[in-house]
Design an enzyme around this catalytic site. Structure first.
Site, short mmCIF file in Angstrom:
data_model
loop_
_atom_site.label_atom_id
_atom_site.label_comp_id
_atom_site.label_asym_id
_atom_site.label_seq_id
_atom_site.Cartn_x
_atom_site.Cartn_y
_atom_site.Cartn_z
N GLY A 67 0.00 -1.20 2.07
CA GLY A 67 0.79 -1.48 0.86
C GLY A 67 2.19 -0.90 0.96
O GLY A 67 2.76 -0.43 -0.03
N GLY A 93 5.19 -1.62 -1.50
CA GLY A 93 5.04 -1.37 -2.93
C GLY A 93 5.93 -0.24 -3.42
O GLY A 93 6.68 0.38 -2.64
N GLN A 94 5.84 0.04 -4.71
CA GLN A 94 6.72 1.04 -5.34
C GLN A 94 6.60 2.41 -4.65
O GLN A 94 7.59 3.08 -4.41
CB GLN A 94 6.40 1.18 -6.83
CG GLN A 94 7.37 2.09 -7.57
CD GLN A 94 6.83 2.61 -8.90
OE1 GLN A 94 5.66 2.42 -9.23
NE2 GLN A 94 7.69 3.25 -9.67
N ARG A 118 3.53 -8.71 4.09
CA ARG A 118 4.77 -9.40 4.46
C ARG A 118 5.74 -8.42 5.10
O ARG A 118 5.77 -7.24 4.73
CB ARG A 118 5.46 -9.97 3.21
CG ARG A 118 4.83 -11.24 2.67
CD ARG A 118 5.63 -11.73 1.47
NE ARG A 118 5.79 -10.70 0.45
CZ ARG A 118 4.87 -10.40 -0.45
NH1 ARG A 118 3.70 -11.03 -0.45
NH2 ARG A 118 5.09 -9.45 -1.34
N TYR A 135 -8.70 -2.78 -13.47
CA TYR A 135 -8.04 -1.81 -12.59
C TYR A 135 -8.70 -0.44 -12.73
O TYR A 135 -9.01 0.22 -11.73
CB TYR A 135 -6.56 -1.76 -13.00
CG TYR A 135 -5.69 -0.76 -12.28
CD1 TYR A 135 -5.40 -0.90 -10.92
CD2 TYR A 135 -5.10 0.29 -12.98
CE1 TYR A 135 -4.56 0.00 -10.29
CE2 TYR A 135 -4.25 1.18 -12.35
CZ TYR A 135 -3.99 1.04 -11.01
OH TYR A 135 -3.15 1.93 -10.39
N LYS A 170 -10.87 1.80 -10.14
CA LYS A 170 -10.44 3.16 -9.76
C LYS A 170 -11.59 4.17 -9.91
O LYS A 170 -11.77 5.03 -9.04
CB LYS A 170 -9.22 3.60 -10.58
CG LYS A 170 -7.92 2.92 -10.18
CD LYS A 170 -7.51 3.23 -8.74
CE LYS A 170 -6.14 2.69 -8.37
NZ LYS A 170 -5.87 2.71 -6.93
N1 SER Z 1 1.23 2.89 -13.39
C1 SER Z 1 -0.05 2.24 -13.35
C2 SER Z 1 -0.13 1.10 -14.25
O1 SER Z 1 0.54 1.13 -15.26
C3 SER Z 1 -1.12 3.21 -13.69
O2 SER Z 1 -1.72 3.65 -12.54
O3 SER Z 1 -0.88 0.20 -14.02
#
Ligand code: SER
Length: 314
Positions: A8, A11-12, A36, A141, A145
């Site tokens: 990843g 990503g940020q 990518r 999500y 987790k």
């Molecule tokens: N920053 C994330 C989100 O807002 C939380 O893990 O999904």
């Protein structure tokens, strides 16, 4: 850590962590992987491989040929985006991590997985949320987790894999935008402050969430992965946070630098309901005691840095 594979990487977190790790451990010792190749330091500043993390054979092959001793598995779909396609979110977040864990097990690599404040839910104590407490999240999500926190602990107990993780709060940064999270408003607000002098918040007044500035998040990953395992009572995953605020407080912090900054609200029901299901403020004492977590940025210090960096960037 000596040779590190990061997934990843676009990503940020990835775009900054890869550069940070290459400075600390040598560019040739940090392999960035992503779906990518994007022009920039991740793909051009050191080793890079294309990888879909659900492809277990490819994962294991790349990890083995790089001879990585550590996997930092960042690939994943965030909370709000996950709700638009829960099946694919589960597939990438859970099946991707299962492939990553198996590859790490095959090659004896240590393993880092970010968890999140999303691993908590409406029945979790909201204030000073303990390290060990009720976890009944209500997003796909968050469900992923919690499952993965347990799975990583299982891999440690059952196979002796050195798994470690952090429950990240909202992460605020200026290099790359977060992709579809609930805490994203606290990043967008700084961009709009610099571009327009105003911001319309999708999170309602009075909604507190934990946050942390990216430099503290990068330090926390390195500190945790370098920590003496004998001191770790917990592994997956440690509460970490540097501040907790609601939209009016971040706006007030911006006004100290930009007195004319204006904010109004257009609340997004999905992201507001997710925010309300998460803690207001985490108890991070386990992270402090077990590996010395000590973030440097509070809200005002972060605001000053964010605004000056974004003024240069935009
Ligand atoms: N920053 C994330 C989100 O807002 C939380 O893990 O999904």
């Amino acid at each position: 850590m000596k040779r590190i594979m990061v997934t990843g990487a676009n990503g940020q977190i990835g775009v900054e962590l890869v550069v940070h790790l290459r400075k600390l451990y040598g560019a040739e010792n940090v392999l960035a992987t992503a779906r990518r190749l994007v022009p920039g330091p991740v793909g051009e500043g050191g080793p890079f491989q294309l990888l879909d993390v659900r492809d277990g054979a490819a994962f294991s092959g790349i990890l083995g040929s790089f001879r990585a001793d550590t996997v930092i598995h960042l690939a994943g779909i965030l909370s709000a985006k996950g709700e638009s396609d829960p099946v694919s979110s589960w597939d990438i977040n859970v099946n991707g991590t299962c492939a990553a864990l198996e590859a790490a097990r095959a090659h004896g690599a240590a393993f880092f997985l970010p968890s999140s404040i999303a691993a908590f839910g409406p029945s979790t104590p909201a204030r000073n949320t303990p390290q060990d407490t009720i976890q009944r999240p209500t997003t796909i999500y968050g469900v992923a987790k919690v499952s993965l926190e347990l799975l990583c602990d299982y891999y440690h107990k059952r196979f002796g894999l050195d798994t470690r993780g952090l429950r990240f709060p909202g992460l605020i940064s200026y290099e790359a935008l977060p992709g579809g999270g609930t805490t994203d408003y606290a990043v967008h607000i700084y961009y709009d402050a610099v571009k327009k002098g105003s911001y319309t918040s999708f999170i309602a007044p009075g909604t507190c969430m934990d946050m942390m500035y990216m430099p503290d998040a990068l330090d926390a990953v390195v500190q945790l992965m370098e920590a003496d395992p004998a001191r770790l009572v917990h592994r997956n995953a440690f509460n970490v946070s540097a501040m907790s605020f609601e939209p009016e407080q971040i706006a007030a912090s911006i006004r100290k630098v930009m007195p004319g900054f204006a904010m109004d609200y257009d609340v997004d029901p999905l992201r507001q309901s997710i925010a309300e299901s998460w803690p207001d403020s985490l108890d991070c004492s386990a992270a402090r005691e077990e590996w010395g977590f000590a973030p440097k940025y509070d809200l005002d210090r972060m605001t000053e840095d964010m605004l000056s960096r974004l003024k240069n960037k935009i």
